[in-house]
Design a protein around this motif. Structure first.
Motif, PDB file in Angstrom:
ATOM      1  N   SER A  46       0.825  -1.211   0.000  1.00  0.00           N
ATOM      2  CA  SER A  46       0.000   0.000   0.000  1.00  0.00           C
ATOM      3  C   SER A  46       0.854   1.254   0.000  1.00  0.00           C
ATOM      4  CB  SER A  46      -0.940   0.003   1.206  1.00  0.00           C
ATOM      5  OG  SER A  46      -1.886  -1.047   1.098  1.00  0.00           O
ATOM      6  N   THR A  47       2.018   1.194   0.655  1.00  0.00           N
ATOM      7  CA  THR A  47       2.916   2.359   0.657  1.00  0.00           C
ATOM      8  C   THR A  47       3.367   2.688  -0.752  1.00  0.00           C
ATOM      9  OG1 THR A  47       3.713   1.829   2.885  1.00  0.00           O
ATOM     10  CG2 THR A  47       5.086   3.272   1.539  1.00  0.00           C
ATOM     11  N   LEU A  48       3.785   1.676  -1.515  1.00  0.00           N
ATOM     12  CA  LEU A  48       4.216   1.897  -2.893  1.00  0.00           C
ATOM     13  C   LEU A  48       3.084   2.477  -3.729  1.00  0.00           C
ATOM     14  CD1 LEU A  48       6.327   1.616  -5.127  1.00  0.00           C
ATOM     15  CD2 LEU A  48       5.595  -0.762  -5.434  1.00  0.00           C
ATOM     16  N   MET A  49       1.873   1.984  -3.533  1.00  0.00           N
ATOM     17  CA  MET A  49       0.743   2.484  -4.307  1.00  0.00           C
ATOM     18  C   MET A  49       0.411   3.932  -3.949  1.00  0.00           C
ATOM     19  SD  MET A  49       0.068   0.190  -6.436  1.00  0.00           S
ATOM     20  CE  MET A  49       1.856  -0.059  -6.406  1.00  0.00           C
ATOM     21  N   LYS A  50       0.561   4.282  -2.667  1.00  0.00           N
ATOM     22  CA  LYS A  50       0.310   5.664  -2.250  1.00  0.00           C
ATOM     23  C   LYS A  50       1.308   6.620  -2.898  1.00  0.00           C
ATOM     24  CE  LYS A  50      -1.808   4.548   2.215  1.00  0.00           C
ATOM     25  NZ  LYS A  50      -1.610   4.530   3.685  1.00  0.00           N
ATOM     26  N   LEU A  51       2.534   6.173  -3.091  1.00  0.00           N
ATOM     27  CA  LEU A  51       3.538   7.018  -3.749  1.00  0.00           C
ATOM     28  C   LEU A  51       3.177   7.214  -5.218  1.00  0.00           C
ATOM     29  CD1 LEU A  51       6.900   5.635  -2.278  1.00  0.00           C
ATOM     30  CD2 LEU A  51       5.359   7.362  -1.335  1.00  0.00           C
ATOM     31  N   ALA A  53       0.218   7.021  -6.540  1.00  0.00           N
ATOM     32  CA  ALA A  53      -1.045   7.760  -6.675  1.00  0.00           C
ATOM     33  C   ALA A  53      -0.976   9.182  -6.143  1.00  0.00           C
ATOM     34  CB  ALA A  53      -2.161   7.006  -5.962  1.00  0.00           C
ATOM     35  N   GLY A  54       0.177   9.600  -5.607  1.00  0.00           N
ATOM     36  CA  GLY A  54       0.324  10.972  -5.126  1.00  0.00           C
ATOM     37  C   GLY A  54      -0.229  11.223  -3.740  1.00  0.00           C
ATOM     38  N   ILE A  55      -0.631  10.162  -3.040  1.00  0.00           N
ATOM     39  CA  ILE A  55      -1.157  10.333  -1.681  1.00  0.00           C
ATOM     40  C   ILE A  55      -0.027  10.700  -0.731  1.00  0.00           C
ATOM     41  CG2 ILE A  55      -2.295   9.146   0.241  1.00  0.00           C
ATOM     42  CD1 ILE A  55      -3.667   7.408  -1.942  1.00  0.00           C
ATOM     43  N   GLU A  56       1.139  10.101  -0.943  1.00  0.00           N
ATOM     44  CA  GLU A  56       2.336  10.428  -0.185  1.00  0.00           C
ATOM     45  C   GLU A  56       3.496  10.579  -1.153  1.00  0.00           C
ATOM     46  OE1 GLU A  56       3.149   7.882   3.110  1.00  0.00           O
ATOM     47  OE2 GLU A  56       1.080   7.906   3.840  1.00  0.00           O
ATOM     48  N   GLN A  57       4.575  11.166  -0.672  1.00  0.00           N
ATOM     49  CA  GLN A  57       5.742  11.390  -1.519  1.00  0.00           C
ATOM     50  C   GLN A  57       6.904  10.533  -1.026  1.00  0.00           C
ATOM     51  OE1 GLN A  57       3.786  14.201  -0.407  1.00  0.00           O
ATOM     52  NE2 GLN A  57       2.774  13.733  -2.349  1.00  0.00           N
ATOM     53  N   PRO A  58       7.733  10.031  -1.948  1.00  0.00           N
ATOM     54  CA  PRO A  58       8.848   9.169  -1.530  1.00  0.00           C
ATOM     55  C   PRO A  58       9.927   9.951  -0.793  1.00  0.00           C
ATOM     56  CG  PRO A  58       8.998   9.645  -3.877  1.00  0.00           C
ATOM     57  CD  PRO A  58       7.680  10.203  -3.409  1.00  0.00           C
ATOM     58  N   ASP A 169      -6.767  -1.594  -4.527  1.00  0.00           N
ATOM     59  CA  ASP A 169      -6.243  -2.133  -3.274  1.00  0.00           C
ATOM     60  C   ASP A 169      -7.366  -2.885  -2.556  1.00  0.00           C
ATOM     61  OD1 ASP A 169      -4.874  -2.711  -0.982  1.00  0.00           O
ATOM     62  OD2 ASP A 169      -4.235  -0.664  -0.565  1.00  0.00           O
ATOM     63  N   GLU A 170      -7.330  -4.214  -2.625  1.00  0.00           N
ATOM     64  CA  GLU A 170      -8.348  -5.079  -2.014  1.00  0.00           C
ATOM     65  C   GLU A 170      -9.764  -4.679  -2.447  1.00  0.00           C
ATOM     66  OE1 GLU A 170      -7.517  -7.685  -0.406  1.00  0.00           O
ATOM     67  OE2 GLU A 170      -5.619  -7.367   0.623  1.00  0.00           O
ATOM     68  N   PRO A 171     -10.040  -4.583  -3.757  1.00  0.00           N
ATOM     69  CA  PRO A 171     -11.349  -4.079  -4.187  1.00  0.00           C
ATOM     70  C   PRO A 171     -12.497  -5.047  -3.945  1.00  0.00           C
ATOM     71  CG  PRO A 171     -10.123  -4.862  -6.080  1.00  0.00           C
ATOM     72  CD  PRO A 171      -9.189  -4.951  -4.901  1.00  0.00           C
ATOM     73  N   THR A 172     -12.197  -6.348  -3.760  1.00  0.00           N
ATOM     74  CA  THR A 172     -13.278  -7.329  -3.632  1.00  0.00           C
ATOM     75  C   THR A 172     -13.584  -7.704  -2.186  1.00  0.00           C
ATOM     76  OG1 THR A 172     -11.754  -9.217  -3.796  1.00  0.00           O
ATOM     77  CG2 THR A 172     -12.630  -8.316  -5.858  1.00  0.00           C
TER      78      THR A 172
END
Length: 514
Positions: A46-51, A53-58, A169-172
C-alpha cells in the motif's frame, strides 16, 4: 523505457519515524495488464501504491511515464497523468448522495458557478448500469450496505478521463461473488483498451485467475516477479515467507490435553455497518498458561475479537465463557474486574496518557487497589510500580519522568506492565512488538513467556509470521472474519499460516478442534 511499461518506479524509498516502509524498490506497471502486487502485512504494498497515486511522496527515488520523470504532490496531479486509485478503506462522504460522491472533485458546471446535476445524475446512472449495480443516484452513501459503497468507490474511477493506470487495493473485500464477476469482466475490458491495472488482493485464488504478472514484496523490499502462467500458489507462498531466521522458540513441554479451559468463545459474530460481518461465527478456546496466537491479514477480524471480549463492541452476538461461566459483558471496566487485561495495538493513542509520568501510566488501570477512603495511598502505589518496573525490566532512571522520555520498547513495556498490575487471568496482546527494535522485541517475548509460565493465559495478535510461529503454543487463523485454520504446536508453520490467511469464504476447511 519499454513501450509496454506505462510507469517505471526506480529505487523507491519511504521512511517513517522508526520504520523503513520501502527499501530501494523498483517496479514496472505494464500497459494493458493486471499487475498483481502481493506480500504479507507490512510488506510495503500500500505504501508503494500511495507514492504512485500521489497520496504520499517518496523519501527518495524517481518515477517515469512516457520517458519523462514525474513527481506528484497530491492525487490531483497523479489523476492529471491518468492515475486512479480505489482504496482498501472506503473514503466516501456518508452525508452526501451517490452522484455527489462519484463527482466529488470533478464537478461539472453550467455557466460559471451552477452545478450541472442533470449531467451528474445521467453519468452516474450510466456507470452504475455498466457495473450492473443500478441504484437511485439520490440515495445517501451512508444508507448503502458496504458492498454498494465499494461499488461507488469503483465507479468514481471508472469515470476518469484518459485513465492509464488504475490501482485497486483489495477491491473485492466487501463484494459478493456476483459483484466480483462483474468487476473482473470490467477489468478485462479495461486491459483490452490498454489500461494498466495494479491489483492488490489477499485472495490467492483471485490472483491466479485475474492476474497477468505477480510482483512480491517482503519487509519493504522487492523479492520476485513472474508471469502468472509460470507459477503456482506454493511458489507465491514461498516467496512471501522467505528463508529468514526465526526467533528462538521456547521449548514448553506441556500436556495441553490435561489443562483446563479458562476461556471459550462460541459463535462470536460481529455485524458490519452497512451489511455483512466483521466476525462470522468464530469459535475457539484458551487454556491455562497457554499462548494462543491469532493470525490474519488486515481486515481479517483479529482486533475485533479483542474488542468483543473487552466489552467495546456491545453489538456482538455469541457466547463467551470464563472458567465455564457465561459472561455478561457490559463494559471495559467490568471485564478488567472479570480478570481480563488488554494491551492495545496503538500504544500512543490507546495505551498511554502522554501527559502523565511513567509511574502514573503503570498504575492507571489498577488505581482502586491503592485507594483508601477515596484517596490514593502513595506508598502502596509506589511499591507496586517499583515492583512492576523491576519485574519486566523497564529501563528507567526515575519513574516520575514523562512517559515520552522512554524509548518505544520501554513505552511498550509500560503498557504491558499496566495491564499486568490488574492481576489478570487472561492477557490480550494486540501487536505487542509493533514499532520496537529487535532487542526490545526479544525482551517483550521473554515477558510473555514468563507470565505464561506463571499461569496467565495469553491471546496474542501479531502480523509478523516469524514472531507468532516462535511465541505461540497454538495459532488460529482468520480470513474475512471467518476462522480458516487452527494449528497446534509442531503444526504451526509459516507456510500453513499464509495459506490459511489467504483463503476465501468458499475454501474454508474443516478445523482440528483442540
Amino acid at each position: 523505457m519499454d513501450k509496454n511499461v506505462v510507469l517505471h518506479a526506480e529505487g523507491m524509498n519511504k521512511i517513517y519515524p522508526g520504520t523503513k516502509a520501502l527499501d530501494n524498490v523498483s517496479y514496472d506497471v505494464l500497459k494493458g495488464k493486471v499487475n498483481v502486487l502481493i506480500g504479507e502485512n507490512g510488506a510495503g504494498k500500500s505504501t508503494l501504491m500511495k507514492l504512485i497515486a500521489g497520496i504520499e511522496q517518496p523519501t527518495s527515488g524517481k518515477m517515469y511515464m512516457d520517458g519523462e520523470e514525474v513527481a506528484f504532490k497530491d492525487t490531483t496531479e497523479a489523476r492529471a497523468k491518468g492515475i486512479g486509485i480505489i482504496h482498501q478503506e472506503l473514503s466516501l462522504f456518508p452525508n452526501l448522495n451517490v452522484y455527489q460522491n462519484i463527482f466529488m472533485g470533478r464537478e461539472q458546471t453550467t455557466g460559471r458557478f451552477k452545478l450541472d446535476n442533470k449531467t451528474h445524475i445521467a453519468e452516474t446512472n450510466r456507470v452504475l448500469e455498466k457495473l450492473e449495480h443500478v441504484m437511485d443516484p439520490q440515495t445517501l452513501a451512508g444508507d448503502l450496505r458496504v458492498g454498494q459503497q465499494q461499488m461507488i468507490e469503483i465507479a468514481r474511477n471508472f469515470l476518469q478521463d484518459d485513465l492509464k493506470i488504475l490501482i485497486m487495493d483489495e477491491p473485492t473485500s466487501s463484494l459478493s461473488e456476483q459483484e466480483v464477476e462483474v468487476l473482473f469482466r470490467l477489468m478485462r475490458e479495461f486491459t483490452e483498451a490498454g489500461i494498466a491495472i495494479v491489483y492488490i488482493s489477499h485472495r490467492l485464488e483471485e490472483i491466479m485467475r485475474i492476474g497477468d504478472n505477480v510482483t512480491i514484496l517482503r519487509d519493504g523490499k522487492y523479492v520476485a516477479r513472474a508471469e502468472v502462467k509460470d507459477i503456482d500458489v506454493p511458489w507465491i507462498v514461498q516467496q512471501m515467507v522467505g528463508e529468514g531466521k526465526s526467533y528462538p522458540k521456547k521449548d514448553r513441554e506441556i500436556e495441553w490435553s490435561k489443562r483446563e479451559k479458562v476461556l471459550e468463545v462460541k459463535n462470536l459474530t460481529l455485524p458490519k455497518s452497512g451489511g455483512g460481518y466483521l466476525l462470522d461465527n468464530v469459535n475457539f478456546n484458551l487454556k491455562r498458561g497457554e499462548i494462543l496466537g491469532i493470525y490474519g491479514l488486515m481486515g481479517a477480524g483479529r482486533t475485533e475479537i479483542f474488542e468483543c471480549i473487552m466489552g467495546l463492541r456491545p453489538e456482538h452476538t455469541g457466547e463467551i465463557y470464563k472458567d465455564g461461566k457465561l459472561l455478561e459483558i457490559k463494559s471495559l471496566r467490568g471485564q478488567i474486574d472479570n480478570g481480563f487485561a488488554i494491551v492495545p495495538e496503538d500504544r500512543q493513542a490507546e495505551g498511554l496518557v502522554q501527559t502523565l509520568s511513567i509511574g502514573k501510566n503503570i498504575s492507571l488501570s489498577s488505581l482502586e487497589d491503592y485507594t483508601k477512603a477515596g484517596f490514593i495511598v502513595k506508598k502502596k502505589e509506589d511499591e507496586q510500580i517499583d515492583r512492576q518496573i523491576k519485574d519486566i525490566m523497564i529501563k528507567v532512571a526515575d519513574k516520575d519522568l514523562p512517559i515520552l522520555s522512554l524509548s518505544g520498547g520501554n513505552q511498550q513495556k509500560v503498557v504491558i506492565g499496566k495491564g499486568i498490575l490488574t492481576n489478570p487471568d487472561i492477557l490480550l496482546l494486540d501487536e505487542p512488538s509493533r514499532g520496537i527494535d529487535i532487542g526490545a522485541k526479544t525482551e517483550v517475548f521473554d515477558i510473555i513467556n514468563q507470565y505464561a509460565e506463571r499461569g496467565v493465559s495469553i491471546l496474542v495478535i501479531s502480523s509478523e509470521l516469524k514472531e507468532i510461529v516462535s511465541i505461540a503454543d497454538r495459532v488460529i487463523v482468520l480470513s474475512n472474519g471467518v476462522k480458516t485454520g487452527e494449528f497446534v504446536h509442531e503444526e504451526v508453520s509459516e507456510d500453513q499460516l499464509v495459506l490459511s490467511s489467504y483463503k476465501g469464504h468458499g475454501t474454508k476447511k474443516s478445523l482440528k478442534e483442540n
